[in-house]
Structures are given as C-alpha cells and as structure tokens.
Design an enzyme around this catalytic site. Structure first.
Site, PDB file in Angstrom:
ATOM      1  N   ARG A  77      19.403 -18.108  43.885  1.00  0.00           N
ATOM      2  CA  ARG A  77      19.019 -17.924  42.258  1.00  0.00           C
ATOM      3  C   ARG A  77      18.279 -17.519  41.587  1.00  0.00           C
ATOM      4  O   ARG A  77      17.243 -19.333  41.351  1.00  0.00           O
ATOM      5  CB  ARG A  77      20.034 -18.126  41.771  1.00  0.00           C
ATOM      6  CG  ARG A  77      20.474 -17.809  39.760  1.00  0.00           C
ATOM      7  CD  ARG A  77      21.912 -18.585  39.308  1.00  0.00           C
ATOM      8  NE  ARG A  77      21.219 -20.184  39.296  1.00  0.00           N
ATOM      9  CZ  ARG A  77      21.542 -20.974  38.350  1.00  0.00           C
ATOM     10  NH1 ARG A  77      22.893 -20.418  38.284  1.00  0.00           N
ATOM     11  NH2 ARG A  77      21.569 -22.165  37.957  1.00  0.00           N
ATOM     12  N   THR A  95      14.638 -16.324  35.822  1.00  0.00           N
ATOM     13  CA  THR A  95      15.950 -14.978  35.754  1.00  0.00           C
ATOM     14  C   THR A  95      16.576 -14.937  35.416  1.00  0.00           C
ATOM     15  O   THR A  95      17.771 -14.316  35.043  1.00  0.00           O
ATOM     16  CB  THR A  95      15.442 -13.547  36.489  1.00  0.00           C
ATOM     17  OG1 THR A  95      15.366 -14.368  37.765  1.00  0.00           O
ATOM     18  CG2 THR A  95      13.720 -13.507  35.942  1.00  0.00           C
ATOM     19  N   ASP A 118      22.505 -29.756  41.979  1.00  0.00           N
ATOM     20  CA  ASP A 118      22.249 -28.803  42.963  1.00  0.00           C
ATOM     21  C   ASP A 118      23.014 -28.418  44.126  1.00  0.00           C
ATOM     22  O   ASP A 118      22.433 -29.140  45.284  1.00  0.00           O
ATOM     23  CB  ASP A 118      20.874 -28.187  43.380  1.00  0.00           C
ATOM     24  CG  ASP A 118      20.269 -27.263  43.807  1.00  0.00           C
ATOM     25  OD1 ASP A 118      19.834 -26.323  43.180  1.00  0.00           O
ATOM     26  OD2 ASP A 118      21.048 -26.862  44.923  1.00  0.00           O
ATOM     27  N   ASP A 128      20.792 -29.200  47.338  1.00  0.00           N
ATOM     28  CA  ASP A 128      19.836 -29.678  47.806  1.00  0.00           C
ATOM     29  C   ASP A 128      21.015 -30.800  47.821  1.00  0.00           C
ATOM     30  O   ASP A 128      20.798 -31.777  48.835  1.00  0.00           O
ATOM     31  CB  ASP A 128      19.022 -30.201  46.401  1.00  0.00           C
ATOM     32  CG  ASP A 128      17.698 -29.582  45.908  1.00  0.00           C
ATOM     33  OD1 ASP A 128      17.766 -28.080  47.175  1.00  0.00           O
ATOM     34  OD2 ASP A 128      17.611 -28.986  44.558  1.00  0.00           O
TER      35      ASP A 128
HETATM   36  C1  PRP Z   1      23.601 -22.005  44.297  1.00  0.00           C
HETATM   37  C2  PRP Z   1      25.035 -21.850  44.594  1.00  0.00           C
HETATM   38  C3  PRP Z   1      25.505 -20.613  44.317  1.00  0.00           C
HETATM   39  C4  PRP Z   1      24.427 -20.247  42.889  1.00  0.00           C
HETATM   40  C5  PRP Z   1      25.409 -20.495  41.700  1.00  0.00           C
HETATM   41  O1  PRP Z   1      22.923 -21.193  45.095  1.00  0.00           O
HETATM   42  O2  PRP Z   1      25.093 -22.364  46.109  1.00  0.00           O
HETATM   43  O3  PRP Z   1      24.993 -19.346  45.292  1.00  0.00           O
HETATM   44  O4  PRP Z   1      23.722 -21.716  43.224  1.00  0.00           O
HETATM   45  O5  PRP Z   1      24.973 -19.520  40.944  1.00  0.00           O
HETATM   46  P1  PRP Z   1      24.971 -18.005  39.543  1.00  0.00           P
HETATM   47  O6  PRP Z   1      26.911 -18.050  39.974  1.00  0.00           O
HETATM   48  O7  PRP Z   1      24.636 -18.670  38.448  1.00  0.00           O
HETATM   49  O8  PRP Z   1      23.988 -16.962  40.611  1.00  0.00           O
HETATM   50  P2  PRP Z   1      20.908 -21.431  45.188  1.00  0.00           P
HETATM   51  O9  PRP Z   1      20.593 -20.119  44.320  1.00  0.00           O
HETATM   52  O10 PRP Z   1      21.126 -23.634  44.116  1.00  0.00           O
HETATM   53  O11 PRP Z   1      20.499 -21.179  46.228  1.00  0.00           O
HETATM   54  P3  PRP Z   1      20.291 -22.980  48.006  1.00  0.00           P
HETATM   55  O12 PRP Z   1      22.080 -22.142  48.604  1.00  0.00           O
HETATM   56  O13 PRP Z   1      19.242 -22.142  48.724  1.00  0.00           O
HETATM   57  O14 PRP Z   1      19.976 -24.212  47.345  1.00  0.00           O
HETATM   58  N1  URA Z   2      23.921 -23.805  41.488  1.00  0.00           N
HETATM   59  C1  URA Z   2      24.414 -24.836  41.992  1.00  0.00           C
HETATM   60  O1  URA Z   2      24.245 -25.549  42.589  1.00  0.00           O
HETATM   61  N2  URA Z   2      25.083 -25.863  40.762  1.00  0.00           N
HETATM   62  C2  URA Z   2      25.065 -25.344  40.437  1.00  0.00           C
HETATM   63  O2  URA Z   2      25.693 -26.187  38.852  1.00  0.00           O
HETATM   64  C3  URA Z   2      24.952 -23.529  39.842  1.00  0.00           C
HETATM   65  C4  URA Z   2      24.493 -22.973  39.980  1.00  0.00           C
END
Ligand code: PRP
Ligand code: URA
Length: 209
Positions: free
Chosen positions: A104, A108, A200, A203
């Site tokens: 994400r 944006t 997160d 993370d």
């Molecule tokens: C997180 C999570 C989802 C997304 C959810 O991933 O694991 O994939 O955010 O958010 P949304 O419903 O608003 O799209 P992130 O973008 O943090 O990537 P990562 O798993 O690589 O840390």
């Molecule tokens: N992605 C995450 O990992 N946590 C949140 O709360 C939202 C998006």
C-alpha cells in the site's frame, strides 16, 4: 454483510489478544499468527467437497469419506500474508501456494502490485487468499481482481482483523467472495491503520521496525 464470517472461537480470541499486544515480539507474534491461521482454516474449509471410498479397517471393509478432486490454492499477499501460510499447510499439506506482491503506497494508500507467481492449475483450485489485515480493502480488492482476470472462480478471503470500511469495499466490489475474519475492529485512523488493530502486520512479523 451476509458473506462475512467472524470466527470468534475462544482459542482464537485468546491468541488474538497476544497478537495485538505491542509487547509481543516477532518470534511469538509469528507463532501465534500461524496457530490462529490453522484454527481459522478449519472453518474456512468446512464446505470442501467429499467423496465416498471403501477402505479396510483391521476389523472389516467399510465406506468412508475423503476430500474429493477439488484442490486448494493458498495465495498469501506479500509480505504479511506469508505469516499465515504454514498454519494452513499443516492442515492441508497438498495445497499449492501462489504469491501476489502488493503493498500500500503510504501517501496515496493505493495498492501497488510488484510480484506474482501462481500454480499453473490455479483456475481449478479453491482459492484462499490470506492477509492478516483488511484495512481500506484496496490491496485485497486488487488481488481478487488479478486472480479473477486469470480465470479463478472460487475465491475466499481469510484475514485476522478487518475494518468495517474494508469489509464494505470488498463486499461491494466482489459480492461473490466469502470473507472470514477473527475480528472486526472499530475503524481506520487518519493513516488508514486499523483501530485498535495490531499495528503494521508485516513489520511485526519480520521485525522491520
Ligand atoms: C498491509 C497488509 C495488507 C494491507 C492492508 O500490507 O498486510 O496487505 O496493508 O491495507 P489496505 O486494506 O488498506 O490495502 P502493507 O502494504 O503494509 O505491505 P507489507 O505486507 O509488505 O508490509
Ligand atoms: N496494514 C497493516 O499492517 N496494519 C493496518 O492496521 C493497516 C494496514
């Protein structure tokens, strides 16, 4: 929302409390996410088709049931979805795993796709898309569109925590997709993080913050 199922078994609620706790470190966090994923998979696969077969017990011959031809595909959304794969594979070791990379964009909030590797027979499989967090729903909507465009017909979602906003978006854009969650939280904050949530997920799984 009739296609949303909250799996609120006491074991899942208990483990989710420790997953949410900010004092839980990456090792324990990973173990708990795997355990909850295994428990949720039991419910998500409740309607897998069965067929009758005949076996020999030590006593006699008998008819019994085994899973029929329809096979399972697990699709984790990178990165955080990776933490849910092993728990499901412990229940369904014959499942194949496809990966879709979506992150994400922090400014944006739009999903950005960067990787895809799917099993060759993915269109014949019962697909379970896994991601711990369903926040705005952008990442999962984009992954589902991607899978549908490649011919996948039977798709379910399995998430640990969902925000009402994300559930509504996925439900509107993909009314055919069943969504299984361990909890529906209150809302999104100004950075589109789930409140109270768990922070997160990527993370916390990989210790990157
Ligand atoms: C997180 C999570 C989802 C997304 C959810 O991933 O694991 O994939 O955010 O958010 P949304 O419903 O608003 O799209 P992130 O973008 O943090 O990537 P990562 O798993 O690589 O840390
Ligand atoms: N992605 C995450 O990992 N946590 C949140 O709360 C939202 C998006």
């Amino acid at each position: 929302m009739e296609k949303v199922f909250v799996i609120d078994h006491p074991l899942i609620k208990h483990k989710l409390s420790f997953i949410r706790d900010k004092n839980t470190g990456p090792k324990e966090f990973r173990e708990l996410v795997e355990e909850v994923s295994l428990l949720m998979a039991y419910e998500v696969t409740r309607n897998l088709p069965l067929e009758t077969t005949t076996i020999e017990t030590p006593i006699c011959s008998t008819e019994t049931q085994v899973l029929s031809g329809k096979k399972v595909g697990i699709i984790p959304i990178l990165r955080a979805g990776l933490g849910m794969v092993d728990g499901i594979l412990r229940l369904i070791p014959a499942a194949r795993v496809g990966h879709i990379g979506v992150y994400r964009d922090p400014k944006t909030l739009n999903p950005v796709e960067y990787y895809c590797k799917l099993p060759p027979d993915v269109t014949d499989r019962e697909i379970i898309v896994v991601d711990p967090m369903l926040a705005t729903g952008g990442s999962l909507c984009s992954a589902i569109e991607f899978l549908k465009a490649r011919g996948c017909k039977s798709i379910k979602l399995m998430c640990l925590i969902a925000a009402p906003e994300g559930l509504q978006r996925v439900g509107q854009q993909h009314p055919d997709v069943e969504i299984y969650v361990a909890a529906i939280d209150e809302k999104l904050n100004e950075h589109a993080y789930i409140v109270p949530g768990l922070g997160d997920a990527g993370d916390r799984l990989f210790g990157t913050k």
